[in-house]
Structures are given as C-alpha cells and as structure tokens.
Write a protein that holds these residues in place. Structure first.
Motif, PDB file in Angstrom:
ATOM      1  N   TRP A  71      52.454  87.512  13.564  1.00 28.19           N
ATOM      2  CA  TRP A  71      52.451  86.632  14.727  1.00 28.19           C
ATOM      3  C   TRP A  71      51.978  87.307  16.007  1.00 28.19           C
ATOM      4  CZ3 TRP A  71      52.800  81.504  14.598  1.00 28.19           C
ATOM      5  CH2 TRP A  71      53.286  80.909  13.428  1.00 28.19           C
ATOM      6  N   SER A  72      52.247  88.584  16.152  1.00 26.52           N
ATOM      7  CA  SER A  72      51.769  89.264  17.351  1.00 26.52           C
ATOM      8  C   SER A  72      50.246  89.272  17.385  1.00 26.52           C
ATOM      9  CB  SER A  72      52.310  90.697  17.395  1.00 26.52           C
ATOM     10  OG  SER A  72      51.899  91.357  18.577  1.00 26.52           O
ATOM     11  N   THR A  73      49.628  89.515  16.242  1.00 27.07           N
ATOM     12  CA  THR A  73      48.169  89.452  16.159  1.00 27.07           C
ATOM     13  C   THR A  73      47.683  88.035  16.415  1.00 27.07           C
ATOM     14  OG1 THR A  73      48.038  91.308  14.612  1.00 27.07           O
ATOM     15  CG2 THR A  73      46.188  89.770  14.619  1.00 27.07           C
ATOM     16  N   PHE A  74      48.360  87.053  15.834  1.00 23.95           N
ATOM     17  CA  PHE A  74      47.948  85.663  16.016  1.00 23.95           C
ATOM     18  C   PHE A  74      48.045  85.242  17.482  1.00 23.95           C
ATOM     19  CE2 PHE A  74      49.039  81.057  16.060  1.00 23.95           C
ATOM     20  CZ  PHE A  74      47.849  80.572  15.545  1.00 23.95           C
ATOM     21  N   LEU A  75      49.178  85.533  18.117  1.00 23.21           N
ATOM     22  CA  LEU A  75      49.412  85.067  19.485  1.00 23.21           C
ATOM     23  C   LEU A  75      48.716  85.917  20.541  1.00 23.21           C
ATOM     24  CD1 LEU A  75      53.210  84.309  19.056  1.00 23.21           C
ATOM     25  CD2 LEU A  75      51.410  82.609  19.377  1.00 23.21           C
ATOM     26  N   GLY A  76      48.489  87.187  20.220  1.00 23.06           N
ATOM     27  CA  GLY A  76      47.889  88.067  21.211  1.00 23.06           C
ATOM     28  C   GLY A  76      46.406  88.299  21.049  1.00 23.06           C
ATOM     29  N   VAL A  77      45.860  88.030  19.832  1.00 25.83           N
ATOM     30  CA  VAL A  77      44.448  88.318  19.564  1.00 25.83           C
ATOM     31  C   VAL A  77      43.692  87.076  19.086  1.00 25.83           C
ATOM     32  CG1 VAL A  77      42.847  89.705  18.185  1.00 25.83           C
ATOM     33  CG2 VAL A  77      44.979  90.724  19.022  1.00 25.83           C
ATOM     34  N   GLU A  78      44.235  86.400  18.091  1.00 25.98           N
ATOM     35  CA  GLU A  78      43.491  85.312  17.457  1.00 25.98           C
ATOM     36  C   GLU A  78      43.507  84.014  18.262  1.00 25.98           C
ATOM     37  OE1 GLU A  78      43.918  86.382  12.738  1.00 25.98           O
ATOM     38  OE2 GLU A  78      45.556  85.259  13.642  1.00 25.98           O
ATOM     39  N   LEU A  79      44.685  83.586  18.683  1.00 25.05           N
ATOM     40  CA  LEU A  79      44.810  82.254  19.275  1.00 25.05           C
ATOM     41  C   LEU A  79      44.237  82.108  20.687  1.00 25.05           C
ATOM     42  CD1 LEU A  79      45.872  79.403  18.723  1.00 25.05           C
ATOM     43  CD2 LEU A  79      48.080  80.117  19.689  1.00 25.05           C
ATOM     44  N   PRO A  80      44.472  83.054  21.618  1.00 27.55           N
ATOM     45  CA  PRO A  80      43.994  82.834  22.987  1.00 27.55           C
ATOM     46  C   PRO A  80      42.511  82.534  23.129  1.00 27.55           C
ATOM     47  CG  PRO A  80      45.631  84.555  22.976  1.00 27.55           C
ATOM     48  CD  PRO A  80      45.334  84.246  21.536  1.00 27.55           C
ATOM     49  N   PRO A  81      41.596  83.296  22.487  1.00 29.21           N
ATOM     50  CA  PRO A  81      40.180  82.949  22.663  1.00 29.21           C
ATOM     51  C   PRO A  81      39.827  81.581  22.093  1.00 29.21           C
ATOM     52  CG  PRO A  81      40.427  84.703  21.040  1.00 29.21           C
ATOM     53  CD  PRO A  81      41.748  84.542  21.698  1.00 29.21           C
ATOM     54  N   LEU A  82      40.511  81.178  21.016  1.00 29.27           N
ATOM     55  CA  LEU A  82      40.277  79.848  20.453  1.00 29.27           C
ATOM     56  C   LEU A  82      40.708  78.759  21.428  1.00 29.27           C
ATOM     57  CD1 LEU A  82      41.511  80.455  16.791  1.00 29.27           C
ATOM     58  CD2 LEU A  82      39.155  80.066  17.508  1.00 29.27           C
ATOM     59  N   MET A  83      41.885  78.922  22.004  1.00 31.59           N
ATOM     60  CA  MET A  83      42.384  77.926  22.957  1.00 31.59           C
ATOM     61  C   MET A  83      41.560  77.929  24.239  1.00 31.59           C
ATOM     62  SD  MET A  83      44.867  76.281  21.491  1.00 31.59           S
ATOM     63  CE  MET A  83      43.755  76.377  20.064  1.00 31.59           C
ATOM     64  N   ASN A  84      41.149  79.104  24.696  1.00 36.50           N
ATOM     65  CA  ASN A  84      40.335  79.171  25.902  1.00 36.50           C
ATOM     66  C   ASN A  84      39.066  78.351  25.744  1.00 36.50           C
ATOM     67  OD1 ASN A  84      42.219  80.907  27.013  1.00 36.50           O
ATOM     68  ND2 ASN A  84      41.021  82.761  26.616  1.00 36.50           N
ATOM     69  N   SER A  85      38.444  78.449  24.582  1.00 33.08           N
ATOM     70  CA  SER A  85      37.203  77.722  24.342  1.00 33.08           C
ATOM     71  C   SER A  85      37.460  76.242  24.095  1.00 33.08           C
ATOM     72  CB  SER A  85      36.470  78.340  23.149  1.00 33.08           C
ATOM     73  OG  SER A  85      35.246  77.701  22.917  1.00 33.08           O
ATOM     74  N   LEU A  86      38.448  75.948  23.276  1.00 28.57           N
ATOM     75  CA  LEU A  86      38.741  74.568  22.915  1.00 28.57           C
ATOM     76  C   LEU A  86      39.166  73.742  24.117  1.00 28.57           C
ATOM     77  CD1 LEU A  86      39.076  72.629  20.420  1.00 28.57           C
ATOM     78  CD2 LEU A  86      41.492  73.264  20.452  1.00 28.57           C
ATOM     79  N   LEU A  87      39.942  74.344  25.015  1.00 30.25           N
ATOM     80  CA  LEU A  87      40.500  73.624  26.152  1.00 30.25           C
ATOM     81  C   LEU A  87      39.696  73.816  27.430  1.00 30.25           C
ATOM     82  CD1 LEU A  87      44.236  74.569  25.492  1.00 30.25           C
ATOM     83  CD2 LEU A  87      43.120  72.401  24.943  1.00 30.25           C
ATOM     84  N   ASP A  88      38.585  74.511  27.342  1.00 35.64           N
ATOM     85  CA  ASP A  88      37.810  74.845  28.542  1.00 35.64           C
ATOM     86  C   ASP A  88      38.689  75.544  29.566  1.00 35.64           C
ATOM     87  OD1 ASP A  88      35.461  73.809  27.552  1.00 35.64           O
ATOM     88  OD2 ASP A  88      35.766  71.828  28.416  1.00 35.64           O
ATOM     89  N   SER A  89      39.536  76.444  29.092  1.00 30.52           N
ATOM     90  CA  SER A  89      40.450  77.166  29.964  1.00 30.52           C
ATOM     91  C   SER A  89      39.712  78.235  30.754  1.00 30.52           C
ATOM     92  CB  SER A  89      41.550  77.811  29.117  1.00 30.52           C
ATOM     93  OG  SER A  89      42.319  78.717  29.868  1.00 30.52           O
TER      94      SER A  89
END
Length: 339
Positions: free
Chosen positions: A137-155
């Motif tokens: 989960w640390s890898t998922f929440l700290g590495v994998e998920l943020p760039p995906l959400m940044n792009s998906l949500l136009d963050s």
C-alpha cells in the motif's frame, strides 16, 4: 463522468512515470517495465462530481476501487482520505459515514478515498499473507496512485493525506516515506508509535486479532528493522516541512456518545460498544498522540494539536476532526480556509 480520452491520458501518463520507477528486487535495483505499470482500468460516474475508479496496482497485482469526489474546476489539489482497520468495508468508509459532499462541495479540491487494505496499516508488507494477501500500500499510495489521479482529475499535483484510527498511523508513515508527495498530513485518533511495547500491542490487535493476518509477514519479528523503520515517532524528523495535524479524544463519553447520537440512533447495543471498546481504544491513541506531540516539540517541528477532553473512537468525532483540520490542510495546498 470522466470521458475515455482523459482515461487514456491518465493511463499513458502513469505508464510514462512508472516506467522509470526503481523497484528493489532481491537487493538489486530493476526498472519497472511499462507493460507491468499501474493504470486506470475503469471509471463509473455515479452522481454529480462522484466517480468510482478502478485502478490496477502493479505492486499488488490487483485492482483497487477508489471513490472520488471531484473538484468543480480543473487544476485543483487533491486530498487523500484513508479508512480505518476495516478498509472501508461494511459501511465504514468516509463516504458512508461523513458529509464529504456537503463539506467539500464549495471547496476547490478533489477528494480521493481508496477502498481495501483492511488491517494492512497501508504499508508495504515483506511477504504475502495467507489471510490478507499481498499488501504494497505504501507503494500504491505514494508512487502508483498520485500520478494517475493527477492526470485523471486534471489536478495540479499538490496532495495532502488524512486518516483515522489505523490509518492515523499510516498517514504519518506515508508522509515520511514519500516526502515529496504530501504537503500536509492529518492523523485522527491514530497511534504514532509502532515499535515500543504499547505500539506493538496496538498493531497486533489490528493486524492479528482483528484482521487474522501475521505481523511477521508485515514487518518481520517484533523489534526488527522494519518495525522501527515504520515507526513515525522514531522517524519524526521526516515530518519536517510538512504541515501536521494530530487529534484525539480521551475515551470519556462526549457529545456524540449518547442515545440518538450520530450512527447510534436507538441502537443501545452500539452505544454500549462505543462507550466500552471505543473508549479503551481512544484512550490508547490519546496517549500515543501526546507522546508524538512531545517528540515533535523536542525536534522543534511545528504541528497543530486538537486534544479533546472527551470523545470515543467513533466517526462523529472524525468528521469533526476533518472539519477542524481544514484550517491546516487548506493553506498547505494553496487554498483558502473559508469558501
């Protein structure tokens, strides 16, 4: 509903970022290939500004469901809210128990709530567990998920993280392990210590007694390097430069621990459990939180504390904590504290 072109862009962006991430395998640095990188695999629009997103985690080799409340306009920051020991199952999620849509409706921020991870401490486990499976989960929440959400949500790429109970420990661990990812961290009724006797006992009560998993699979034998490496109290120096909010009650009955209270109604059995079990748990996290306060003060690391004179380990207080901590979270992400 987020359209398929944004979904495609999010996937491509993540592949590009994660293809260069170094993954430690048997002590050797190996580059993660684009073919095995994480990606958004599905988006369901379920209401105004609400989506359920399915994200494939390469680290855990499974799909993770993520609940989203989107900002009204693009270019907004993102707040990650982590659930407690149940991982959001059985109605125990932020979206089930709090007023996310009402509170954040007039605030320009994306809210992201991952589901799953029950009794996992949202950490990277050393070994797969026969009961709790593969947890990275640390890898998922700290590495994998943020760039995906940044792009998906136009963050705008600015993130903060908050969590309750078990996740009140996890969010501190995440902010230390991934210092460039989160601008602020809020821990509600969490125990910051993991490697001292009381902290170890608390971790075991969640992972083993409640979750049926093995802490040996998580961090190895008690007292080993991984127990210490994942102790926010020991590694508190890693919070320097991060806006920190810590809250807890004492376990004594408070305003919400009454018949007809939030989540209680006329269920006197639930009230009795809240006044008994919830009181003991909150008293423990209160002690941990005060120790963390002392530790941060010794290191001259500023933080905001909200130590209530009463209150049990329950959702009504955590909703209140979320509201109160906005005065710390919002400025860290460049947002006003009032709408």
């Amino acid at each position: 509903m987020i359209d398929r072109y944004r979904l495609r862009d999010a996937t491509v962006s993540a592949l590009s970022v994660l293809a260069t991430v170094l993954v430690l395998t048997s002590g050797t640095a190996a580059v993660a290939s684009a073919e095995t990188a994480s990606s958004v695999v599905g988006v369901e629009g379920i209401g105004e500004r609400r989506d359920v997103v399915h994200v494939h985690s390469a680290a855990m080799d499974r799909d993770v469901v993520v609940d989203i409340f989107r900002a009204e306009t693009p270019g907004a920051p993102t707040l990650y809210l982590l659930n407690g020991a149940a991982g959001g199952d059985g109605g125990s999620s932020w979206f089930d128990q709090t007023d996310i849509a009402g509170f954040f409706g007039d605030k320009n921020v994306n809210v992201v709530v991952p589901r799953g991870g029950a009794a996992s401490y949202y950490t990277d486990w050393l070994h797969d567990d026969p009961v709790l499976g593969r947890n990275k989960w640390s890898t998922f929440l700290g590495v994998e998920l943020p760039p995906l959400m940044n792009s998906l949500l136009d963050s705008n790429g600015v993130n903060s993280v908050a969590g309750i109970s078990m996740a009140g420990t996890s969010v501190l661990q995440l902010a230390i392990a991934h210092p460039s990812v989160y601008r602020s961290v809020a821990s509600y009724s969490g125990c910051a210590r993991t490697s001292d006797p009381v902290g170890e006992m608390y971790v075991r009560s969640v992972v083993e007694a409640r979750g049926g998993g093995s802490t040996a699979n998580m961090w190895g034998p008690a007292g080993s390097a991984d127990w210490i490496a994942n102790d926010p109290y020991v590694n508190a120096e890693g919070l320097r430069g991060v806006a920190v909010y810590i809250s807890s009650g004492t376990g004594a009955p408070g305003a919400f621990d009454v018949p007809g209270g939030p989540g209680i109604g006329s269920d006197y059995g639930k009230l009795a459990q809240q006044l008994a079990v919830g009181a003991v748990i909150e008293a423990t996290t209160d002690s941990c939180s005060h120790q963390m306060q002392q530790r941060l003060q010794e290191l001259n690391i500023p933080a905001t504390y909200n130590f209530r004179p009463n209150g049990t380990h329950s959702w009504a207080y955590w909703q209140q904590d979320l509201h109160d901590s906005w005065s710390v979270i919002a400025p860290s992400m460049g947002l006003p504290t009032t709408s």
